[in-house]
Design an enzyme around this catalytic site. Structure first.
Site, PDB file in Angstrom:
ATOM      1  N   SER A  47      42.055  42.830  39.413  1.00 18.32           N
ATOM      2  CA  SER A  47      43.026  42.851  38.319  1.00 18.32           C
ATOM      3  C   SER A  47      43.160  41.451  37.748  1.00 18.32           C
ATOM      4  O   SER A  47      42.995  40.459  38.473  1.00 18.32           O
ATOM      5  CB  SER A  47      44.392  43.316  38.823  1.00 18.32           C
ATOM      6  OG  SER A  47      45.405  43.114  37.849  1.00 18.32           O
ATOM      7  N   TYR A  58      51.428  42.477  44.730  1.00 18.88           N
ATOM      8  CA  TYR A  58      50.230  43.176  44.232  1.00 18.88           C
ATOM      9  C   TYR A  58      49.204  42.161  43.742  1.00 18.88           C
ATOM     10  O   TYR A  58      48.016  42.241  44.082  1.00 18.88           O
ATOM     11  CB  TYR A  58      50.635  44.120  43.109  1.00 18.88           C
ATOM     12  CG  TYR A  58      49.485  44.781  42.391  1.00 18.88           C
ATOM     13  CD1 TYR A  58      48.870  45.921  42.906  1.00 18.88           C
ATOM     14  CD2 TYR A  58      49.015  44.273  41.176  1.00 18.88           C
ATOM     15  CE1 TYR A  58      47.818  46.528  42.245  1.00 18.88           C
ATOM     16  CE2 TYR A  58      47.963  44.871  40.513  1.00 18.88           C
ATOM     17  CZ  TYR A  58      47.363  46.001  41.042  1.00 18.88           C
ATOM     18  OH  TYR A  58      46.321  46.596  40.375  1.00 18.88           O
TER      19      TYR A  58
END
Length: 260
Positions: free
Chosen positions: A142, A155
């Site tokens: 990501s 995250y």
């Protein structure tokens, strides 16, 4: 491009019941590959496989369940005779808020799914097939792993670790196995809904390319990375974010023509 032909190759895509994972499975199948799609439940895996045009099989296997992962790899080899491509796509984000406010349970779940699972599945794929015959692995990271953001720090930390793990595995498994990653920006998926659903127009307007991403945008990049067209690429993380990391595009648009 001839190098994008995946005919005769078999891919396992984890977390493939919807969103980016399903789109990746569809892209690989469209390029001629056989695809095994995993999901937590057999029902969801079967439903996803039914949406793929080509040879596709659904397998119920939670990404961190070692016995289920082993069974999935064995089934893949029994059914198709090879495991040439692995896409570690399964991900989760149960921890929202400041990092120091998270408990161990949410920490462990985040890192188990986002980091341990890629280690588990890559190890299985390498020991059973790729280590001898070669192959390609792609991890779904990501852009969050490259920046700091409010409320999703845990995250993002797991994705930053996955980007580093990609480089580590690329060296450890060379030259037989290529290991790369993709780093999506804001994409129209259920996992990322909080980032766009209530304010999609504003998010899109701030991006250089003027829209949020679609799962197919990521899938096309993955199909390239696992193909022969990318045969001299390993250890890299491809950012696919519509220009998100460049910063807010609006001031540049408002100033168009100034200084010309």
């Amino acid at each position: 491009m001839a190098g994008l032909d995946l005919t005769g190759r078999t891919a396992v895509v984890t977390g493939a019941s919807r969103g980016i994972g399903l789109a990746i499975a569809q892209a690989i199948a469209e390029a001629g590959g056989n695809v095994v799609l995993t999901s937590r439940s057999q029902e969801a895996a079967d439903a996803a496989a039914a949406q793929v045009k080509g040879t596709a099989v659904g397998v119920g296997a939670h990404a961190v369940d070692e016995e289920a992962a082993q069974r999935c790899v064995e089934l893949t080899l029994e059914r198709f005779g090879s495991l040439d491509i692995l896409v570690n796509n399964a991900g989760t984000n149960p921890a929202f808020g400041p990092v120091i406010d998270q408990d161990h349970g949410r920490f462990a779940k985040t890192f188990d799914v986002n980091l341990w699972a890629p280690v588990l599945w890559t190890g299985l794929a390498t020991r059973t097939w790729m280590g001898e015959h070669g192959g390609a692995v792609v991890n779904t990271a990501s852009v969050g792993g490259m920046a700091s953001e409010a409320n999703i720090g845990l995250y993002n930390a797991s994705k930053a670790a996955l980007i580093h793990l990609t480089k580590q595995l690329a060296l450890e498994l060379s030259p037989k196995v290529r290991v790369n990653a993709v780093a999506p920006g804001v994409v129209r998926t259920k996992l990322a809904e909080a980032l766009w659903k209530e304010h999609e127009e504003a998010v899109s307007a701030s991006m250089a390319l003027g829209r949020i991403g679609e799962p197919a945008d990521i899938a096309s990049a993955v199909a390239f990375l696992v193909s022969d067209a990318a045969s001299w690429i390993t250890g890299e993380t491809m950012v696919i974010d519509g220009g998100q990391l460049l910063g807010d595009a609006l001031p540049f648009r408002r100033g168009a023509g100034i200084g010309v």
